[in-house]
Design a protein around this motif. Structure first.
Motif, PDB file in Angstrom:
ATOM      1  N   ALA A   1       0.830  -1.206   0.000  1.00  0.00           N
ATOM      2  CA  ALA A   1       0.000   0.000   0.000  1.00  0.00           C
ATOM      3  C   ALA A   1       0.867   1.260   0.000  1.00  0.00           C
ATOM      4  O   ALA A   1       0.586   2.219  -0.734  1.00  0.00           O
ATOM      5  CB  ALA A   1      -0.945   0.001   1.202  1.00  0.00           C
ATOM      6  N   VAL A   2       1.909   1.268   0.789  1.00  0.00           N
ATOM      7  CA  VAL A   2       2.822   2.419   0.823  1.00  0.00           C
ATOM      8  C   VAL A   2       3.489   2.598  -0.535  1.00  0.00           C
ATOM      9  O   VAL A   2       3.582   3.722  -1.042  1.00  0.00           O
ATOM     10  CB  VAL A   2       3.873   2.259   1.948  1.00  0.00           C
ATOM     11  CG1 VAL A   2       5.025   3.239   1.790  1.00  0.00           C
ATOM     12  CG2 VAL A   2       3.213   2.426   3.305  1.00  0.00           C
ATOM     13  N   LEU A   3       3.929   1.511  -1.154  1.00  0.00           N
ATOM     14  CA  LEU A   3       4.550   1.602  -2.473  1.00  0.00           C
ATOM     15  C   LEU A   3       3.567   2.203  -3.484  1.00  0.00           C
ATOM     16  O   LEU A   3       3.946   3.044  -4.302  1.00  0.00           O
ATOM     17  CB  LEU A   3       5.001   0.221  -2.937  1.00  0.00           C
ATOM     18  CG  LEU A   3       5.670   0.157  -4.316  1.00  0.00           C
ATOM     19  CD1 LEU A   3       6.958   0.966  -4.339  1.00  0.00           C
ATOM     20  CD2 LEU A   3       5.943  -1.291  -4.694  1.00  0.00           C
ATOM     21  N   LEU A   4       2.318   1.816  -3.410  1.00  0.00           N
ATOM     22  CA  LEU A   4       1.324   2.324  -4.348  1.00  0.00           C
ATOM     23  C   LEU A   4       0.912   3.766  -4.060  1.00  0.00           C
ATOM     24  O   LEU A   4       0.627   4.526  -4.986  1.00  0.00           O
ATOM     25  CB  LEU A   4       0.075   1.439  -4.323  1.00  0.00           C
ATOM     26  CG  LEU A   4       0.205   0.085  -5.008  1.00  0.00           C
ATOM     27  CD1 LEU A   4      -0.997  -0.778  -4.682  1.00  0.00           C
ATOM     28  CD2 LEU A   4       0.360   0.242  -6.507  1.00  0.00           C
ATOM     29  N   ASP A   5       0.838   4.149  -2.786  1.00  0.00           N
ATOM     30  CA  ASP A   5       0.213   5.425  -2.424  1.00  0.00           C
ATOM     31  C   ASP A   5       1.134   6.499  -1.850  1.00  0.00           C
ATOM     32  O   ASP A   5       0.847   7.682  -2.001  1.00  0.00           O
ATOM     33  CB  ASP A   5      -0.908   5.187  -1.408  1.00  0.00           C
ATOM     34  CG  ASP A   5      -2.116   4.528  -2.018  1.00  0.00           C
ATOM     35  OD1 ASP A   5      -2.240   4.499  -3.254  1.00  0.00           O
ATOM     36  OD2 ASP A   5      -2.962   4.028  -1.245  1.00  0.00           O
ATOM     37  N   SER A   6       2.207   6.120  -1.182  1.00  0.00           N
ATOM     38  CA  SER A   6       2.940   7.158  -0.449  1.00  0.00           C
ATOM     39  C   SER A   6       4.439   6.883  -0.303  1.00  0.00           C
ATOM     40  O   SER A   6       5.054   7.295   0.678  1.00  0.00           O
ATOM     41  CB  SER A   6       2.307   7.344   0.937  1.00  0.00           C
ATOM     42  OG  SER A   6       2.261   6.119   1.627  1.00  0.00           O
ATOM     43  N   ARG A   7       5.036   6.241  -1.262  1.00  0.00           N
ATOM     44  CA  ARG A   7       6.446   5.865  -1.184  1.00  0.00           C
ATOM     45  C   ARG A   7       7.397   7.066  -1.202  1.00  0.00           C
ATOM     46  O   ARG A   7       8.374   7.118  -0.494  1.00  0.00           O
ATOM     47  CB  ARG A   7       6.770   4.917  -2.343  1.00  0.00           C
ATOM     48  CG  ARG A   7       8.224   4.587  -2.552  1.00  0.00           C
ATOM     49  CD  ARG A   7       8.806   3.851  -1.349  1.00  0.00           C
ATOM     50  NE  ARG A   7      10.184   3.504  -1.559  1.00  0.00           N
ATOM     51  CZ  ARG A   7      11.219   4.268  -1.209  1.00  0.00           C
ATOM     52  NH1 ARG A   7      11.025   5.432  -0.654  1.00  0.00           N
ATOM     53  NH2 ARG A   7      12.454   3.865  -1.409  1.00  0.00           N
ATOM     54  N   TRP A   8       7.096   8.060  -2.025  1.00  0.00           N
ATOM     55  CA  TRP A   8       7.998   9.201  -2.183  1.00  0.00           C
ATOM     56  C   TRP A   8       7.329  10.494  -1.723  1.00  0.00           C
ATOM     57  O   TRP A   8       6.116  10.594  -1.672  1.00  0.00           O
ATOM     58  CB  TRP A   8       8.413   9.346  -3.648  1.00  0.00           C
ATOM     59  CG  TRP A   8       9.134   8.127  -4.141  1.00  0.00           C
ATOM     60  CD1 TRP A   8      10.419   7.767  -3.898  1.00  0.00           C
ATOM     61  CD2 TRP A   8       8.582   7.092  -4.957  1.00  0.00           C
ATOM     62  NE1 TRP A   8      10.696   6.565  -4.517  1.00  0.00           N
ATOM     63  CE2 TRP A   8       9.586   6.128  -5.177  1.00  0.00           C
ATOM     64  CE3 TRP A   8       7.326   6.875  -5.533  1.00  0.00           C
ATOM     65  CZ2 TRP A   8       9.391   4.991  -5.932  1.00  0.00           C
ATOM     66  CZ3 TRP A   8       7.122   5.727  -6.285  1.00  0.00           C
ATOM     67  CH2 TRP A   8       8.153   4.804  -6.484  1.00  0.00           C
TER      68      TRP A   8
END
Length: 126
Positions: free
Chosen positions: A16-23
């Protein structure tokens, strides 16, 4: 919550973090992920991230999410996929809506309540 479920949720959280809020956009608190980037590719980008989001919901079901929660999570995915498919504006929407992070929060909240209910039941039966 058992160890297997906890590990599954940790894996789903990373996805989920990779898809939505990684950077993070430099100098701002704004975070984004692959959903916003891949969504720039018309049709295929949003379809691909929608499938990955649906996978998160299916795994959530295996972790103990009930029918109502699964329906709500699928609604988040559908909303994100449909609105996110609008060229350019959809990717801006993806930066702010973050359906996958929402769904993981919903799943965690559900499982915490479930554990609390089970603990109360055990205490009452003693």
């Amino acid at each position: 919550m058992d160890r297997q479920t906890a590990n599954a949720i940790a894996e789903l959280d990373l996805l989920a973090v990779l898809l939505d809020s990684r950077w993070r956009l430099p100098g701002t608190p704004i975070r984004f992920g692959l959903d916003a980037l891949v969504g720039l590719v018309p049709v295929l980008g949003d379809a691909a991230t929608g499938l990955v989001s649906a996978y998160i919901v299916l795994r959530a079901r295996k972790c103990g999410a009930g029918n109502l929660l699964v329906a709500r999570m699928l609604g988040n995915v559908l909303f994100d996929t449909v609105v996110g498919s609008v060229p350019i504006l959809g990717s801006i929407f993806d930066v702010y809506y973050k359906a996958n992070n929402r769904n993981i929060r919903l799943l965690r909240r559900h499982l915490i309540r479930k554990v609390a209910r089970n603990s109360q039941t055990v205490i009452r039966h003693r």
